[in-house]
Design an enzyme around this catalytic site. Structure first.
Site, PDB file in Angstrom:
ATOM      1  N   THR A  12       0.821  -1.215   0.000  1.00 20.80           N
ATOM      2  CA  THR A  12       0.000   0.000   0.000  1.00 20.80           C
ATOM      3  C   THR A  12       0.850   1.258   0.000  1.00 20.80           C
ATOM      4  O   THR A  12       0.671   2.160  -0.823  1.00 20.80           O
ATOM      5  CB  THR A  12      -0.935  -0.002   1.216  1.00 20.80           C
ATOM      6  N   GLU A 187      -6.968  -5.325   9.941  1.00 21.11           N
ATOM      7  CA  GLU A 187      -6.403  -6.508   9.304  1.00 21.11           C
ATOM      8  C   GLU A 187      -7.245  -7.743   9.636  1.00 21.11           C
ATOM      9  O   GLU A 187      -8.032  -7.747  10.582  1.00 21.11           O
ATOM     10  CB  GLU A 187      -4.973  -6.730   9.805  1.00 21.11           C
ATOM     11  N   LYS A 202       4.679   2.927  18.642  1.00 20.61           N
ATOM     12  CA  LYS A 202       4.715   4.348  18.279  1.00 20.61           C
ATOM     13  C   LYS A 202       5.061   5.240  19.467  1.00 20.61           C
ATOM     14  O   LYS A 202       5.834   6.198  19.337  1.00 20.61           O
ATOM     15  CB  LYS A 202       3.373   4.744  17.667  1.00 20.61           C
TER      16      LYS A 202
END
Length: 428
Positions: A12, A187, A202
């Site tokens: 992607t 997902e 993150k």
């Protein structure tokens, strides 16, 4: 001068990078004086290269790109940590700059990779690893560098933010997940998102940069959203709160507090209005005060925007013959505060047997561990099938360990508790 790039990964984000390069190559030359040339493409999907008209540059072996002396910059977009690390480390050792969007890699091996980049005199850029299309690493390393950062807190996972938005509108967790998967927001295996691991990677990266001290993924206390129900979000709404999966990093007097968990936020907080798949990161500095960075956190365009922004910045330095300006900034070694020492308010919901003495027994346990109760309420309809009710406690500020002791003792009450309690920490 032409700066040549090699792309590893055409999923992607990789496809988004090819689109940007195709659409704006001439703009880059005209506006910034940077002539980017795609010199190699590696992936497991030769049909993607064919679709973009770069079959002549395609290879199945990333080493073909690492061993190409003409390539200046390697873009790593394959994800994971095993092969991706081989690509990144191999590229740096081959004397190439690296741009990556790999949060898991940087959150687990960042110190090693940045040390190697420094040794080789090469750039390692990773803006897309945290906020997708939201610029946050650049601002923390550059524009906000004059601040002592007090806290960085964010909604950094679009899947869970979308699901919580839909659960607040009445969907069950299961139905919200199915809808997110059907729309491409989740997902097939949603574990990394719904259990908080994506957000943990993150916040490890953000906290390392914000507090100039290394934080790795294993340092982050992590809880996901699996136990959140419409009843919890309805109760939060009535109390003037919303619930978000927050990634939180705070500089405190004794070290760094870093965690990911569902959090009740006042509706007046800037992050409370961030719904759906959008992300936002809220930073407080001692000089600038409160700032917030908002936008799409994932997708081909947003993530590729951040990747190609890094590529252009590195390419400009290559063209000017300038080495890396700012590498690793983790010059301190601050302790990670144990989660057990956290002091905050708590929302906790128990599904319990509807019989005399249960409420009194539970309230006694709260008092035993010094957890002061602000309010108690019963929510939802009584379940006639198993004769249970939902009891919700809102506490005053309490210590995490004391709250865990309360939960353990309530669970041990014979024939009282049905199912797992729902615990949500409350931000002031």
């Amino acid at each position: 001068m032409t700066v040549k790039i090699g792309l590893v990964g055409t999923g992607t984000v990789g496809g988004g990078c090819l689109d940007i390069l195709k659409n704006h190559k001439e703009d880059f030359k005209r506006h910034y004086g940077v002539d980017l040339e795609l010199a190699g493409v590696c992936s497991r999907e030769p049909e993607v290269a064919e679709a973009y008209g770069v079959s002549d540059l395609f290879t199945l072996d990333f080493n073909d790109l690492l061993n190409n002396p003409e390539i200046d910059i390697i873009i790593e977009l394959i994800g994971g940590t095993r092969v991706a690390k081989d690509v990144v480390v191999g590229a740096l050792k081959a004397g190439k700059h690296v741009v990556t969007a790999n949060k898991a890699l940087m959150a687990t091996c960042g110190e090693e990779i940045m040390g190697l980049a420094k040794e080789m005199g090469k750039d390692i850029a990773f803006e897309a690893s945290v906020g997708g299309g939201i610029p946050i690493i650049g601002p923390l390393k550059n524009q906000l560098i004059s601040n002592g950062i007090k806290s960085v807190m964010g909604i950094v996972n679009g899947t869970t933010n979308y699901m919580l938005t839909r659960i607040s509108q009445g969907l069950s967790y299961e139905d919200a997940l199915k809808e997110a998967q059907a729309k491409g927001f989740a997902e097939a295996d949603p574990t990394a998102d719904v259990d908080g691991f994506d957000a943990a990677a993150k916040i490890a990266i953000l906290a390392s940069i914000a507090f100039n001290s290394r934080v790795v993924m294993d340092d982050v206390f992590t809880r996901g959203i699996r136990n959140i129900t419409p009843l919890d979000l309805e109760a939060a709404d009535d109390l003037g709160y919303c619930v978000k999966l927050l990634a939180i990093g705070r500089r405190c007097s004794k070290g760094v507090d870093v965690r990911v968990h569902p959090t009740m936020l006042p509706k007046t907080h800037q992050l409370a209005t961030v719904n759906g798949v959008d992300n936002a990161i809220y930073v407080v500095g001692d000089a600038v005060g409160e700032t917030m960075f908002f936008g799409p956190g994932a997708g081909a365009g947003p993530a590729a925007s951040a990747v190609m922004g890094d590529v252009l910045e590195v390419a400009r330095r290559v063209e000017m013959g300038i080495g890396p300006i700012l590498g690793c900034t983790c010059t301190d070694n601050l302790p990670i505060m144990p989660m057990e020492s956290l002091r905050t308010r708590y929302y906790v919901r128990f599904n319990v047997a509807d019989r005399p003495g249960v409420l009194a027994a539970m309230t006694k346990i709260f008092a035993q561990y010094g957890v002061s109760v602000h309010s108690v309420m019963q929510r939802g309809q009584k379940d006639k099938d198993n004769d249970t009710v939902n009891i919700i406690y809102i506490t005053h500020t309490a210590e995490e360990q004391a709250m865990r002791n309360v939960l353990d003792d309530v669970k041990a009450l014979p024939g009282v508790l049905y199912g797992e309690p729902s615990l949500i920490r409350v931000e002031k």
